[in-house]
Design a protein around this motif. Structure first.
Motif, PDB file in Angstrom:
ATOM      1  N   CYS A 133       0.810  -1.148   0.130  1.00  0.00           N
ATOM      2  CA  CYS A 133       0.035   0.008  -0.070  1.00  0.00           C
ATOM      3  C   CYS A 133       0.976   1.306  -0.017  1.00  0.00           C
ATOM      4  CB  CYS A 133      -0.997   0.111   1.264  1.00  0.00           C
ATOM      5  SG  CYS A 133      -2.414  -1.068   0.972  1.00  0.00           S
ATOM      6  N   GLU A 134       1.973   1.038   0.510  1.00  0.00           N
ATOM      7  CA  GLU A 134       2.877   2.451   0.682  1.00  0.00           C
ATOM      8  C   GLU A 134       3.487   2.543  -0.882  1.00  0.00           C
ATOM      9  OE1 GLU A 134       7.254   3.622   2.193  1.00  0.00           O
ATOM     10  OE2 GLU A 134       6.225   2.066   3.043  1.00  0.00           O
ATOM     11  N   MET A 135       3.838   1.687  -1.512  1.00  0.00           N
ATOM     12  CA  MET A 135       4.040   1.647  -3.056  1.00  0.00           C
ATOM     13  C   MET A 135       3.156   2.374  -3.659  1.00  0.00           C
ATOM     14  SD  MET A 135       6.115  -2.086  -3.156  1.00  0.00           S
ATOM     15  CE  MET A 135       6.537  -1.876  -4.959  1.00  0.00           C
ATOM     16  N   ILE A 136       1.795   1.712  -3.632  1.00  0.00           N
ATOM     17  CA  ILE A 136       0.393   2.146  -4.439  1.00  0.00           C
ATOM     18  C   ILE A 136       0.142   3.527  -4.189  1.00  0.00           C
ATOM     19  CG2 ILE A 136      -1.806   1.637  -4.891  1.00  0.00           C
ATOM     20  CD1 ILE A 136      -0.181  -0.467  -6.049  1.00  0.00           C
ATOM     21  N   ALA A 137       0.614   4.015  -2.851  1.00  0.00           N
ATOM     22  CA  ALA A 137       0.102   5.306  -2.613  1.00  0.00           C
ATOM     23  C   ALA A 137       1.111   6.328  -3.345  1.00  0.00           C
ATOM     24  CB  ALA A 137       0.243   5.662  -1.051  1.00  0.00           C
ATOM     25  N   ASN A 138       2.205   5.943  -3.333  1.00  0.00           N
ATOM     26  CA  ASN A 138       3.427   6.696  -4.043  1.00  0.00           C
ATOM     27  C   ASN A 138       2.931   6.833  -5.560  1.00  0.00           C
ATOM     28  OD1 ASN A 138       4.744   7.583  -1.823  1.00  0.00           O
ATOM     29  ND2 ASN A 138       6.009   5.481  -1.502  1.00  0.00           N
ATOM     30  N   LEU A 139       2.700   5.745  -6.125  1.00  0.00           N
ATOM     31  CA  LEU A 139       2.520   5.603  -7.519  1.00  0.00           C
ATOM     32  C   LEU A 139       1.096   6.570  -7.784  1.00  0.00           C
ATOM     33  CD1 LEU A 139       2.548   4.371 -10.309  1.00  0.00           C
ATOM     34  CD2 LEU A 139       1.010   2.580  -9.495  1.00  0.00           C
ATOM     35  N   LEU A 140       0.111   6.494  -7.043  1.00  0.00           N
ATOM     36  CA  LEU A 140      -1.030   7.297  -7.417  1.00  0.00           C
ATOM     37  C   LEU A 140      -0.790   8.598  -7.204  1.00  0.00           C
ATOM     38  CD1 LEU A 140      -4.052   5.146  -5.722  1.00  0.00           C
ATOM     39  CD2 LEU A 140      -2.559   4.826  -8.194  1.00  0.00           C
ATOM     40  N   HIS A 141      -0.121   9.101  -6.170  1.00  0.00           N
ATOM     41  CA  HIS A 141       0.474  10.378  -6.122  1.00  0.00           C
ATOM     42  C   HIS A 141       1.085  10.936  -7.133  1.00  0.00           C
ATOM     43  CE1 HIS A 141       1.239  14.052  -3.745  1.00  0.00           C
ATOM     44  NE2 HIS A 141       2.563  13.949  -3.802  1.00  0.00           N
ATOM     45  N   TYR A 142       1.957  10.221  -7.617  1.00  0.00           N
ATOM     46  CA  TYR A 142       2.642  10.511  -8.727  1.00  0.00           C
ATOM     47  C   TYR A 142       1.858  10.770 -10.098  1.00  0.00           C
ATOM     48  CZ  TYR A 142       6.175   9.877 -12.754  1.00  0.00           C
ATOM     49  OH  TYR A 142       6.849   9.970 -13.932  1.00  0.00           O
ATOM     50  N   TRP A 143       0.840   9.672 -10.345  1.00  0.00           N
ATOM     51  CA  TRP A 143       0.001   9.486 -11.410  1.00  0.00           C
ATOM     52  C   TRP A 143      -0.790  10.766 -11.758  1.00  0.00           C
ATOM     53  CZ3 TRP A 143      -2.411   4.027 -12.211  1.00  0.00           C
ATOM     54  CH2 TRP A 143      -2.941   4.022 -13.439  1.00  0.00           C
ATOM     55  N   ASP A 144      -1.630  10.863 -10.599  1.00  0.00           N
ATOM     56  CA  ASP A 144      -2.754  12.079 -10.730  1.00  0.00           C
ATOM     57  C   ASP A 144      -3.430  12.284  -9.460  1.00  0.00           C
ATOM     58  OD1 ASP A 144      -4.609  14.049 -11.318  1.00  0.00           O
ATOM     59  OD2 ASP A 144      -4.999  13.302 -13.294  1.00  0.00           O
ATOM     60  N   ASP A 145      -2.745  13.307  -8.610  1.00  0.00           N
ATOM     61  CA  ASP A 145      -3.488  13.378  -7.346  1.00  0.00           C
ATOM     62  C   ASP A 145      -4.859  14.067  -7.357  1.00  0.00           C
ATOM     63  OD1 ASP A 145      -2.342  13.307  -4.670  1.00  0.00           O
ATOM     64  OD2 ASP A 145      -2.933  15.387  -4.417  1.00  0.00           O
ATOM     65  N   LYS A 146      -5.169  14.512  -8.634  1.00  0.00           N
ATOM     66  CA  LYS A 146      -6.684  14.799  -8.641  1.00  0.00           C
ATOM     67  C   LYS A 146      -7.849  13.935  -8.164  1.00  0.00           C
ATOM     68  CE  LYS A 146      -9.762  16.724 -12.221  1.00  0.00           C
ATOM     69  NZ  LYS A 146      -9.869  17.363 -13.396  1.00  0.00           N
ATOM     70  N   TYR A 147      -7.425  12.681  -8.726  1.00  0.00           N
ATOM     71  CA  TYR A 147      -8.292  11.592  -8.538  1.00  0.00           C
ATOM     72  C   TYR A 147      -7.979  10.665  -7.207  1.00  0.00           C
ATOM     73  CZ  TYR A 147      -9.815  12.615 -13.140  1.00  0.00           C
ATOM     74  OH  TYR A 147     -10.068  13.458 -14.158  1.00  0.00           O
ATOM     75  N   PHE A 148      -6.998  11.349  -6.521  1.00  0.00           N
ATOM     76  CA  PHE A 148      -6.579  10.439  -5.148  1.00  0.00           C
ATOM     77  C   PHE A 148      -7.316  11.157  -4.034  1.00  0.00           C
ATOM     78  CE2 PHE A 148      -2.432   8.721  -3.295  1.00  0.00           C
ATOM     79  CZ  PHE A 148      -3.367   8.108  -2.507  1.00  0.00           C
ATOM     80  N   ASP A 149      -8.737  10.544  -3.914  1.00  0.00           N
ATOM     81  CA  ASP A 149      -9.441  11.080  -2.908  1.00  0.00           C
ATOM     82  C   ASP A 149      -9.233  10.395  -1.442  1.00  0.00           C
ATOM     83  OD1 ASP A 149     -10.789   8.685  -3.094  1.00  0.00           O
ATOM     84  OD2 ASP A 149     -12.477   9.562  -4.002  1.00  0.00           O
ATOM     85  N   LYS A 150     -10.090  10.912  -0.523  1.00  0.00           N
ATOM     86  CA  LYS A 150      -9.947  10.293   0.852  1.00  0.00           C
ATOM     87  C   LYS A 150     -10.336   9.096   1.071  1.00  0.00           C
ATOM     88  CE  LYS A 150     -14.472  12.245   2.649  1.00  0.00           C
ATOM     89  NZ  LYS A 150     -14.936  13.141   3.700  1.00  0.00           N
ATOM     90  N   GLU A 151     -11.263   8.595   0.215  1.00  0.00           N
ATOM     91  CA  GLU A 151     -11.590   7.044   0.335  1.00  0.00           C
ATOM     92  C   GLU A 151     -10.501   6.158   0.050  1.00  0.00           C
ATOM     93  OE1 GLU A 151     -14.873   4.315   0.830  1.00  0.00           O
ATOM     94  OE2 GLU A 151     -14.537   6.407   1.386  1.00  0.00           O
ATOM     95  N   ILE A 152      -9.878   6.443  -1.273  1.00  0.00           N
ATOM     96  CA  ILE A 152      -8.699   5.686  -1.613  1.00  0.00           C
ATOM     97  C   ILE A 152      -7.614   5.838  -0.339  1.00  0.00           C
ATOM     98  CG2 ILE A 152      -6.802   5.773  -3.356  1.00  0.00           C
ATOM     99  CD1 ILE A 152      -8.939   6.784  -5.573  1.00  0.00           C
ATOM    100  N   ALA A 153      -7.416   7.041  -0.129  1.00  0.00           N
ATOM    101  CA  ALA A 153      -6.132   7.175   0.763  1.00  0.00           C
ATOM    102  C   ALA A 153      -6.605   6.315   2.266  1.00  0.00           C
ATOM    103  CB  ALA A 153      -6.182   8.674   1.512  1.00  0.00           C
ATOM    104  N   LYS A 154      -7.933   6.082   2.578  1.00  0.00           N
ATOM    105  CA  LYS A 154      -8.312   5.247   3.844  1.00  0.00           C
ATOM    106  C   LYS A 154      -7.740   3.879   3.668  1.00  0.00           C
ATOM    107  CE  LYS A 154     -12.617   3.617   3.954  1.00  0.00           C
ATOM    108  NZ  LYS A 154     -13.858   3.699   3.992  1.00  0.00           N
ATOM    109  N   TYR A 155      -7.895   3.390   2.579  1.00  0.00           N
ATOM    110  CA  TYR A 155      -7.653   1.838   2.239  1.00  0.00           C
ATOM    111  C   TYR A 155      -6.359   1.809   2.165  1.00  0.00           C
ATOM    112  CZ  TYR A 155     -12.451   0.904   1.131  1.00  0.00           C
ATOM    113  OH  TYR A 155     -14.100   0.837   1.153  1.00  0.00           O
ATOM    114  N   LEU A 156      -5.426   2.762   1.771  1.00  0.00           N
ATOM    115  CA  LEU A 156      -4.149   2.772   1.619  1.00  0.00           C
ATOM    116  C   LEU A 156      -3.330   2.664   3.036  1.00  0.00           C
ATOM    117  CD1 LEU A 156      -3.262   4.644  -1.796  1.00  0.00           C
ATOM    118  CD2 LEU A 156      -3.169   2.003  -1.214  1.00  0.00           C
ATOM    119  N   TYR A 157      -4.043   3.596   3.709  1.00  0.00           N
ATOM    120  CA  TYR A 157      -3.528   3.770   5.031  1.00  0.00           C
ATOM    121  C   TYR A 157      -3.757   2.811   6.099  1.00  0.00           C
ATOM    122  CZ  TYR A 157      -2.838   6.299   9.762  1.00  0.00           C
ATOM    123  OH  TYR A 157      -2.434   6.565  11.034  1.00  0.00           O
ATOM    124  N   ALA A 158      -4.811   2.072   5.817  1.00  0.00           N
ATOM    125  CA  ALA A 158      -5.079   1.009   6.531  1.00  0.00           C
ATOM    126  C   ALA A 158      -4.181  -0.283   6.173  1.00  0.00           C
ATOM    127  CB  ALA A 158      -6.500   0.413   6.237  1.00  0.00           C
TER     128      ALA A 158
END
Length: 318
Positions: A133-158
């Motif tokens: 999840c740490e890897m995926i979080a960094n990928l999505l942040h790099y990819w397009d932070d506009k679509y990186f919402d709190k719901e997605i962040a919740k799962y990656l944090y978990a």
């Protein structure tokens, strides 16, 4: 943001396909499930015409998902054969929960375990990361932070939270904390996550206490283990055989500990091996397993092999 060639390669590959199939390992933990679910949410939000399916997700028992993950739609016919596969948090092919992954047109490996078995048209393995999840979080942040919402962040944090044991393990680095901070900035409900993951019902607590009553301590209490029998699970009506290795954690005298239970489907004894600061992954490899330096899984063909396992651990302690 600085260009990342591997990230760009993964993004380009995903953009090439209209159908994406995601896969996790057998007996999945939250890191595996949350990696897949976060990827699904992000890809569907950014590319509204793409279809994303998590293989065998709806087959998971309620005790695992705990209503944390909404159900997903079943895949259309011929979906796999037209899709790109992405396999998360799975070091070797044998552990992929859905053997049908091989029907995909091609597949990508995203994992944070040592790369003992390279597979896939793209291999992204970072064994310095605390969690997939740490890897995926960094990928999505790099990819397009506009679509990186709190719901997605919740799962990656978990996923990060569980794989680091609430940021306790030494695998948790400065980079891990920076990534977690980035996720917290998305303003999701952290209390929801802690309630789902760490609140136990009374029966679970009684079961944990019962398992502890079966613990065996040897070598001046430096080694501890539990062998959980099928009737133990039946006695407490526990259907999900999660490792329960945490039952032996946080005992100052114990340096290495494990828990063992019989997996009926695989006809093997499965175990989880842990230590505080002694490398035990090499022992796990000797017993059909592997993993991280201080947290590994293993399998025994017969219960009598536990004597060989204990002998190896004793030698390591001495």
């Amino acid at each position: 943001m600085k260009k990342n060639k591997l990230f760009d390669e993964i993004i380009a590959k995903i953009e090439k396909y209209d159908k994406i199939s995601l896969f996790f390992h057998s007996h999945p933990d939250y890191d595996a499930l949350c990696s897949c679910y976060a990827l699904k949410l992000f890809i569907e939000a950014k590319y509204t015409k793409k279809q994303v399916y998590i293989a065998r997700f709806n087959n998971l028992q309620a005790e695992i998902t705990k209503n944390f993950f909404p159900k997903i739609k079943n895949k259309p016919a011929n979906f796999l054969t037209q899709s790109l596969g992405i396999i998360c948090d799975t070091a070797n092919i044998e552990r992929i929960a859905a053997p049908e992954f091989s029907k995909t047109k091609e597949y990508i490996k995203i994992d944070h375990h040592p790369n003992i078995e390279p597979y896939g048209s793209i291999i992204w393995v970072d064994d310095t990361a605390s969690a997939c999840c740490e890897m995926i979080a960094n990928l999505l942040h790099y990819w397009d932070d506009k679509y990186f919402d709190k719901e997605i962040a919740k799962y990656l944090y978990a996923g990060i939270l569980t794989d680091t044991n609430r940021f306790y393990y030494t695998s948790c680095t400065c980079s891990t904390m920076q990534t977690a901070g980035m996720l917290i900035d998305k303003k999701f409900d952290r209390e929801e996550i802690y309630s789902v993951l760490y609140l136990n019902n009374l029966n679970d607590v009684k079961f944990n206490n019962y398992l502890f009553s079966k613990a065996v301590f040897i070598e001046n209490n430096k080694i501890a283990y539990i062998i959980a029998e099928q009737e133990d699970f039946e006695k407490f009506n526990v259907t999900t055989k999660t490792p329960f290795v945490h039952v032996l954690s946080n005992i100052s005298e114990v340096q290495i500990w494990f828990i063992l239970y019989y997996e009926q489907d695989m006809k093997v004894w499965k175990g989880s091996l842990r230590s505080r600061n002694i490398v035990i992954s090499d022992i796990a490899k000797k017993f059909n397993g592997g993993g991280h330096k201080f947290a590994s899984g293993f399998k025994l063909e017969k219960i009598t092999d536990v004597k060989k396992l204990i002998s190896e651990i004793v030698k390591l302690i001495k």
